[in-house]
Design a protein around this motif. Sequence first.
Motif, PDB file in Angstrom:
ATOM      1  N   THR A 118     -10.899  -7.318 -12.073  1.00 17.31           N
ATOM      2  CA  THR A 118     -10.178  -6.569 -11.038  1.00 17.31           C
ATOM      3  C   THR A 118      -9.872  -5.180 -11.559  1.00 17.31           C
ATOM      4  N   PHE A 119      -9.249  -4.378 -10.699  1.00 14.58           N
ATOM      5  CA  PHE A 119      -8.777  -3.066 -11.129  1.00 14.58           C
ATOM      6  C   PHE A 119      -7.488  -3.255 -11.933  1.00 14.58           C
ATOM      7  N   TYR A 154      -5.134   4.758  -1.100  1.00 16.50           N
ATOM      8  CA  TYR A 154      -5.856   5.709  -1.942  1.00 16.50           C
ATOM      9  C   TYR A 154      -7.023   6.251  -1.096  1.00 16.50           C
ATOM     10  N   SER A 185       2.201   3.765  -3.392  1.00 14.04           N
ATOM     11  CA  SER A 185       0.819   3.462  -3.806  1.00 14.04           C
ATOM     12  C   SER A 185       0.607   1.950  -3.747  1.00 14.04           C
ATOM     13  N   GLY A 186      -0.637   1.546  -3.912  1.00 10.56           N
ATOM     14  CA  GLY A 186      -0.933   0.117  -4.002  1.00 10.56           C
ATOM     15  C   GLY A 186      -0.333  -0.504  -5.249  1.00 10.56           C
ATOM     16  N   SER A 187      -0.357   0.254  -6.340  1.00  9.26           N
ATOM     17  CA  SER A 187       0.238  -0.240  -7.594  1.00  9.26           C
ATOM     18  C   SER A 187       1.721  -0.530  -7.388  1.00  9.26           C
ATOM     19  N   VAL A 192      -7.105 -11.506  -5.617  1.00  3.97           N
ATOM     20  CA  VAL A 192      -7.560 -10.144  -5.295  1.00  3.97           C
ATOM     21  C   VAL A 192      -8.762 -10.264  -4.363  1.00  3.97           C
ATOM     22  N   CYS A 226      -5.665  -4.537  -1.660  1.00  5.53           N
ATOM     23  CA  CYS A 226      -5.862  -3.085  -1.782  1.00  5.53           C
ATOM     24  C   CYS A 226      -7.283  -2.645  -1.445  1.00  5.53           C
ATOM     25  N   GLN A 227      -8.260  -3.575  -1.543  1.00  2.00           N
ATOM     26  CA  GLN A 227      -9.645  -3.224  -1.201  1.00  2.00           C
ATOM     27  C   GLN A 227     -10.081  -3.881   0.106  1.00  2.00           C
ATOM     28  N   ASP A 249      -3.464  -9.292  -3.349  1.00  2.00           N
ATOM     29  CA  ASP A 249      -3.854  -7.911  -3.629  1.00  2.00           C
ATOM     30  C   ASP A 249      -4.975  -7.579  -2.640  1.00  2.00           C
ATOM     31  N   SER A 296      -3.375  -0.535  -0.615  1.00  2.00           N
ATOM     32  CA  SER A 296      -3.446   0.828  -1.124  1.00  2.00           C
ATOM     33  C   SER A 296      -4.112   1.690  -0.075  1.00  2.00           C
ATOM     34  N   ALA A 330      -0.774   6.474  -1.490  1.00  2.00           N
ATOM     35  CA  ALA A 330       0.094   5.799  -0.517  1.00  2.00           C
ATOM     36  C   ALA A 330      -0.210   4.311  -0.573  1.00  2.00           C
ATOM     37  N   LYS A 355     -10.194   4.220  -0.127  1.00  2.00           N
ATOM     38  CA  LYS A 355     -10.082   2.859   0.404  1.00  2.00           C
ATOM     39  C   LYS A 355     -10.486   2.835   1.886  1.00  2.00           C
ATOM     40  N   LEU A 376       2.504  -3.676  -5.385  1.00  2.00           N
ATOM     41  CA  LEU A 376       2.502  -4.885  -6.217  1.00  2.00           C
ATOM     42  C   LEU A 376       3.770  -4.974  -7.060  1.00  2.00           C
ATOM     43  N   SER A 418      -4.685  -2.012 -11.882  1.00  2.00           N
ATOM     44  CA  SER A 418      -3.404  -1.993 -11.159  1.00  2.00           C
ATOM     45  C   SER A 418      -2.976  -3.345 -10.613  1.00  2.00           C
ATOM     46  N   THR A 419      -3.869  -4.336 -10.610  1.00  2.00           N
ATOM     47  CA  THR A 419      -3.430  -5.683 -10.259  1.00  2.00           C
ATOM     48  C   THR A 419      -2.507  -6.217 -11.351  1.00  2.00           C
TER      49      THR A 419
END
Length: 367
Positions: free
Chosen positions: A84-85, A182, A58-60, A130, A158-159, A156, A180, A193, A185, A63, A87-88
Amino acid sequence: MIRLVDFTKQNRLLNKKLIRAIEKVIDNQKYILGPEVEMFEREFAKYCGAKYTVGVGSGSDALLLSLRALGIKSGAEIITVANTFISTVLPILHVGARPILVDADPNTLSMDISLIEKKITARTKVIIPVHLFGLPVDMDPLLRLAKIFNLSIIEDACQAHGAKYKGRTVGSIGDIGCFSFYPSKNLGAFGDAGAVITNKKYIADSVGLLRNVGQKEKNIHSVIGYNSKLDTIQAAILLTKLPYLSRWIKQRRAIASYYTTNLSGLPLVLPSEPDYALASYHLYVIRTKHRDRLKEYLQKHDIARGIHFPIPIHLQPCMRILGYKKGDFPVSEKVSSEVLSLPLYPEMTKREQDTVILHIKKFFKGN
Ligand SMILES: *Cc1c(COP(=O)(O)O)cnc(C)c1O
């Protein structure tokens, strides 16, 4: 109903290829770290302009494993942003380090880089910018600080798959980039993933060990690892979708531009793109003081919307341990009550967009 993200058309378009890719994995019986994982890693590294990609769960976890690969542990301070989300920030706590937050920039909504230098101490090890909503952070000033103070940078991203900063694909600019996949995304799997990208072999090697229970060779566990491998089936899906990513980002940018053209003139703050950035528009986020009423209005007219994010990190219940209080990050707090994400996905039609635009215009006429 207009959804925030709708996969119907994309899935229909790719259905045969996806089913074939999945069937191949099933037949091949290499369910863990099968050949598709390495194939995707190679292709994704090429796409990002980085030397190495390591697929993770995952993205989490991307990190988390990145922080571990850099040897971050308790006592270290990691600078990141309040807007941020979650998970950062969670992985910083998982390795026992301390998150040091800075406020958001009122124009870009991501990390206000002018606030970073005064937060740097002898314990600071890493900065995590991020690339929020797909808009790249201004990286040059960060790279300068990293050099002066001997810090690492984990992006980060992820986005922000495929977003560019001064022509370079984000994630490949700092020491490490985290992604990520997800489902919602810009490049999404059919489950969780993620991936770590880097130009440094020792980091790629280290993340490769960490994701696979620290196993150097069979039954020899050289580090305290995790089980966080990219699934072969997810890799096969990502490998099938990756060739379309550039086109999807172009479509996202066209949709964003159409929103911007048609919503300007209303009492809204619209996203903007600084000269250095080519945003990938994971989200199109508008701002208004009437957010909650606009949200209800759109809902009533069958238009989905999102809020990214309604509560800044420092005010999350689980982050009380950090000792921050209301008022510490005024920009992040203010925007959390004003932001609204509009429906946006590559296959969205002009008609669907026009419906969203019409209702937003109607809402403001009635005010
Ligand atoms: C999605 C996201 C993550 C985490 O990704 P997962 O794959 O859901 O673990 C981390 N940071 C940001 C900014 C994200 O948007």
